[in-house]
Each structure stands twice: as structure tokens, then as C-alpha cells.
Design a protein around this motif. Structure first.
Motif, mmCIF file in Angstrom:
data_model
loop_
_atom_site.group_PDB
_atom_site.id
_atom_site.type_symbol
_atom_site.label_atom_id
_atom_site.label_comp_id
_atom_site.label_asym_id
_atom_site.label_seq_id
_atom_site.Cartn_x
_atom_site.Cartn_y
_atom_site.Cartn_z
ATOM 1 N N ALA A 74 0.108 4.690 2.640
ATOM 2 C CA ALA A 74 -1.533 5.161 2.546
ATOM 3 C C ALA A 74 -2.416 3.782 2.800
ATOM 4 C CB ALA A 74 -2.334 5.005 2.053
ATOM 5 N N TRP A 75 -2.769 3.750 4.147
ATOM 6 C CA TRP A 75 -3.196 2.883 4.783
ATOM 7 C C TRP A 75 -5.018 3.110 4.446
ATOM 8 C CZ3 TRP A 75 -0.143 -0.548 6.943
ATOM 9 C CH2 TRP A 75 1.357 0.091 6.985
ATOM 10 N N LEU A 76 -6.037 1.575 4.575
ATOM 11 C CA LEU A 76 -7.078 1.477 4.485
ATOM 12 C C LEU A 76 -7.202 0.352 5.791
ATOM 13 C CD1 LEU A 76 -9.408 2.159 2.976
ATOM 14 C CD2 LEU A 76 -9.334 -0.292 1.802
ATOM 15 N N ARG A 135 -1.522 -2.001 3.451
ATOM 16 C CA ARG A 135 -0.874 -0.811 2.966
ATOM 17 C C ARG A 135 -0.831 -0.796 1.593
ATOM 18 N NH1 ARG A 135 4.240 -4.115 4.209
ATOM 19 N NH2 ARG A 135 4.736 -3.898 1.886
ATOM 20 N N LEU A 136 -1.146 0.662 1.158
ATOM 21 C CA LEU A 136 -1.532 1.083 0.162
ATOM 22 C C LEU A 136 -0.251 2.616 -0.668
ATOM 23 C CD1 LEU A 136 -5.222 2.011 -0.026
ATOM 24 C CD2 LEU A 136 -4.310 -0.481 0.074
ATOM 25 N N PRO A 137 0.027 2.600 -1.645
ATOM 26 C CA PRO A 137 1.011 3.104 -2.722
ATOM 27 C C PRO A 137 0.767 4.256 -1.704
ATOM 28 C CG PRO A 137 0.380 1.667 -4.382
ATOM 29 C CD PRO A 137 -0.205 1.637 -2.951
ATOM 30 N N LEU A 138 1.482 5.340 -2.216
ATOM 31 C CA LEU A 138 1.570 6.423 -1.044
ATOM 32 C C LEU A 138 0.073 7.226 -1.790
ATOM 33 C CD1 LEU A 138 4.659 8.295 0.165
ATOM 34 C CD2 LEU A 138 2.516 7.860 1.359
ATOM 35 N N GLN A 139 -0.163 6.708 -3.058
ATOM 36 C CA GLN A 139 -0.577 8.043 -3.919
ATOM 37 C C GLN A 139 -1.666 6.879 -4.705
ATOM 38 O OE1 GLN A 139 0.217 10.656 -5.044
ATOM 39 N NE2 GLN A 139 2.291 10.564 -3.556
ATOM 40 N N ALA A 140 -1.951 6.077 -3.967
ATOM 41 C CA ALA A 140 -3.465 5.019 -4.282
ATOM 42 C C ALA A 140 -4.357 6.027 -4.184
ATOM 43 C CB ALA A 140 -3.475 4.165 -2.642
ATOM 44 N N ASN A 198 -17.766 -12.841 8.070
ATOM 45 C CA ASN A 198 -18.162 -13.647 6.661
ATOM 46 C C ASN A 198 -17.684 -12.568 5.673
ATOM 47 O OD1 ASN A 198 -20.295 -11.687 7.219
ATOM 48 N ND2 ASN A 198 -21.765 -13.230 7.485
ATOM 49 N N SER A 199 -16.883 -11.011 6.056
ATOM 50 C CA SER A 199 -16.864 -10.025 5.149
ATOM 51 C C SER A 199 -16.186 -8.973 5.854
ATOM 52 C CB SER A 199 -18.193 -8.874 5.021
ATOM 53 O OG SER A 199 -18.140 -7.889 3.789
ATOM 54 N N LEU A 200 -16.177 -7.918 5.189
ATOM 55 C CA LEU A 200 -14.443 -6.976 5.874
ATOM 56 C C LEU A 200 -15.146 -6.126 5.636
ATOM 57 C CD1 LEU A 200 -11.380 -8.382 3.388
ATOM 58 C CD2 LEU A 200 -11.972 -8.671 6.343
ATOM 59 N N TRP A 201 -14.790 -4.978 6.018
ATOM 60 C CA TRP A 201 -15.143 -3.332 6.053
ATOM 61 C C TRP A 201 -14.281 -2.367 5.284
ATOM 62 C CZ3 TRP A 201 -19.795 -2.326 4.978
ATOM 63 C CH2 TRP A 201 -20.487 -0.900 4.484
ATOM 64 N N PHE A 202 -13.890 -1.769 4.351
ATOM 65 C CA PHE A 202 -13.103 -1.123 3.933
ATOM 66 C C PHE A 202 -13.522 0.132 4.636
ATOM 67 C CE2 PHE A 202 -12.916 -3.764 0.295
ATOM 68 C CZ PHE A 202 -11.731 -5.051 0.872
ATOM 69 N N TRP A 203 -12.755 1.075 4.939
ATOM 70 C CA TRP A 203 -13.115 2.418 5.226
ATOM 71 C C TRP A 203 -11.799 3.270 5.972
ATOM 72 C CZ3 TRP A 203 -13.567 4.391 11.023
ATOM 73 C CH2 TRP A 203 -12.886 4.139 11.421
ATOM 74 N N GLY A 204 -11.841 4.615 5.872
ATOM 75 C CA GLY A 204 -10.130 5.136 7.177
ATOM 76 C C GLY A 204 -9.451 5.399 5.496
ATOM 77 N N ALA A 205 -9.467 5.662 4.541
ATOM 78 C CA ALA A 205 -8.406 5.811 4.092
ATOM 79 C C ALA A 205 -7.504 6.867 4.223
ATOM 80 C CB ALA A 205 -8.373 5.432 2.361
ATOM 81 N N GLY A 206 -6.107 6.848 3.782
ATOM 82 C CA GLY A 206 -5.592 8.120 4.270
ATOM 83 C C GLY A 206 -4.230 7.605 4.281
ATOM 84 N N VAL A 207 -3.323 9.186 4.406
ATOM 85 C CA VAL A 207 -2.307 9.145 4.990
ATOM 86 C C VAL A 207 -1.782 9.740 5.998
ATOM 87 C CG1 VAL A 207 -1.007 8.439 2.277
ATOM 88 C CG2 VAL A 207 -1.530 11.383 3.459
ATOM 89 N N LEU A 208 -0.953 10.099 6.908
ATOM 90 C CA LEU A 208 -0.949 10.603 8.117
ATOM 91 C C LEU A 208 -1.003 11.987 7.882
ATOM 92 C CD1 LEU A 208 2.235 8.622 10.168
ATOM 93 C CD2 LEU A 208 -0.236 9.342 10.917
#
Length: 313
Positions: A74-76, A135-140, A198-208
């Protein structure tokens, strides 16, 4: 057979009280109003792309396009961002490409972040300087993250992840902000009049997705989700154009950034209507983000009894 064109447009309220000129208003009034559909930019894209499962995991799609290694994880997206504190909290002012980072910038800024996210079990890297990935585990299990397009200029805390699952990500974000705030590379960028990260933006999570397909041969626009879906579907994606030109095959045009109805009428609707008259287009569909829609065709010009419609409503 002539191709068809679809214009993705913002919600009608984005144009306020603006009105089309009489010629374009007459053509719109003679068109077919489509049944109301699900609102929202995500729903617009899912009307135009077959995605299985039915969601848009932007991070996995862009990772595959950028590095070709998205399968199995999974990706973020953890894109570089600049936020500015104000009296009411903080606002997202820039994210990703708008910061103009080069490869050296990304390498220097990521160096102290790698142990932070690596220890948390989420390795971070940047195959493209403006697009950073975890990069995240598939079941995150992840909370809902808003895309930066929805948050730019807005209060940061209206879009921050909430709940139990969001707590861990808020803590990671706070640590990353401290690291970036103290990073000497940012001092050098500021001294050169460049935007700091000065920061990050987390978004778009998921698997192919298992499958991405589309009935179009070409899409035009700069939206990342749109371009990522086009790439995954194996169709041509081109940058947003300043005005309409008749396509050689079925084409999708992303006009959602438009807020000027006069410009839309002159640069897009007028030449598209002319293409319909010349039989260079079979149909033109207007797909609004609020779920409204219209279909225009050459034969509708004989509907003399129809009243002009000057607003997209």
C-alpha cells in the motif's frame, strides 16, 4: 463516425452570477439535460474510468507511473508542503510541484525524515522531487486524508486526520514538522527567496487497482488523479490546453479549475459548438461537479421552441 468530447466542469456555484452570451445560452437551452448524478470530483472521475475496486488510490497509481514498483504494497503520498501559521491556526499554502523542488532539495530534506518514518515501519522516498511516498503494509488501516487541492488556502485543522487511526498520523506529522523546521537546507532556500518545506501532506492512500479502463482515447488536464488513471488505463494524457481543438478520437477535457464563464464560453464552448456544426464532433457532454450535466448535439439547433439558458444550473 465523429468522436465525442466530455468537459469536466466545477460545480455551477463556482461561476456565481456569471452568464453565458446569448449565442451560447441558446445552444445550452436547446441541449439535453442529463439526470442528476453523484456529486464530487471523485465521482466525476469514476463516471469516466472503470476502476476495480471502485476507488481512486492516487498514491499507488502515481507510484507505479513514477517507479514501477507499486505492486505488493500500500502507498501513501507524503508530499512536501509549506504551511503558514495564522491567528486562527495554520494554512496550507503550497504543496508538491508548486514548491519547485529539485533532486538535491528532496535528497537533503528527506535525509533526516528517513529514520523517523523507517522506525515507524513506513519507509519514505521520492522517485520524483515533488512526489514523496510512504510504503505501507498491504493491510494497513488508514484514516481518510484530503487531497491537497481541497486544502490549499484553507485552515489546516479542517482537513487533518481525526479519530483513533488519525492520532498516530498526527503525531508523525508533528515530528516531521519539527525535523523540517530545524533543517538547515530550508534556511538556504529561504535566503534565496524560495519556499521552505516545513510540513508534509498525507493523501491518496491505497493499493493498485485490479483494473483501470476508459472509453476515451485521450485525456487533457493537469489533475494528478486524472493523469494517473489515464496512465493506468493505457491512454494518452496531455497537459491542459488554453482552448478547445477538435480531437481525432473520443476525448476527456478537465476544465474544473475554470471559474470564468466568459472564458469558458469563448475558449471552449464556442469552438466545440462549431465543431459540432462541422460534424467534427458527434456529441459534447458537460459534466459538472455537483452532479448536473448536459449533452449537446448538432441536431438540437432545430429546437427553436427552447428558451436560452445563460447559467449552468
Amino acid at each position: 463516425m465523429a468522436p465525442r468530447a466530455v468537459f469536466l466542469l466545477p460545480a455551477a456555484e463556482a461561476f456565481g452570477a456569471q452568464r453565458l452570451d446569448p449565442i451560447r445560452a441558446r445552444a445550452l437551452g436547446r441541449g439535453d439535460r442529463l439526470p442528476s448524478r453523484e456529486p464530487g470530483p471523485r465521482a466525476q472521475l469514476l463516471r469516466r474510468f472503470e476502476v476495480l475496486p471502485r476507488r481512486i488510490p492516487v498514491a499507488a497509481l502515481t507510484r507505479q507511473a513514477d517507479a514501477g514498483d507499486a505492486a505488493g504494497h500500500a502507498w501513501l503520498r507524503a508530499d512536501p508542503a509549506h504551511i503558514r501559521p495564522d491567528i486562527n491556526g495554520a494554512r496550507l499554502l503550497a504543496c508538491g510541484e508548486t514548491l519547485g523542488l529539485g533532486a538535491d532539495d528532496a535528497a537533503q530534506l528527506l535525509r533526516p525524515l528517513k529514520p523517523l518514518f523507517g522506525d515507524a515501519g513506513f519507509p519514505i522516498d521520492a522517485p520524483v522531487p515533488s512526489r514523496w511516498y510512504l510504503r505501507l503494509p498491504l493491510q494497513a488501516r488508514l484514516p481518510e486524508f484530503a487531497p491537497p487541492s481541497e486544502a490549499l488556502g484553507a485552515d489546516l485543522f479542517e482537513h487533518i486526520a481525526e479519530g483513533v487511526e488519525g492520532r498516530r498520523w498526527r503525531a508523525l506529522l508533528n515530528e516531521a514538522q519539527i525535523v523540517l523546521h530545524n533543517h538547515p537546507w530550508n534556511e538556504g532556500r529561504a535566503a534565496r527567496g524560495l519556499g521552505t518545506v516545513n510540513s508534509l501532506w498525507f493523501w491518496g492512500a491505497g493499493v493498485l487497482p485490479d483494473r483501470v479502463a476508459s472509453e476515451f482515447a485521450e485525456v487533457s488536464g493537469d489533475d494528478e488523479a486524472l493523469r494517473a488513471l489515464a496512465t493506468a488505463a493505457g491512454i494518452r494524457a496531455v497537459a491542459a490546453a488554453p482552448q478547445f481543438e477538435a480531437p481525432a478520437a473520443d476525448a476527456l477535457f478537465d476544465l474544473r479549475p475554470l471559474r470564468d464563464l466568459r472564458l469558458f464560453g469563448e475558449a471552449w464552448l464556442a469552438p466545440a459548438l462549431a465543431a459540432l456544426d462541422r460534424k467534427q464532433l458527434a456529441t459534447l457532454e458537460l459534466d459538472l461537479a455537483d452532479g448536473r450535466g448536459y449533452r449537446l448535439a448538432r441536431g438540437q439547433r432545430w429546437r427553436f421552441w427552447r428558451r436560452p439558458q445563460a447559467a449552468l444550473e
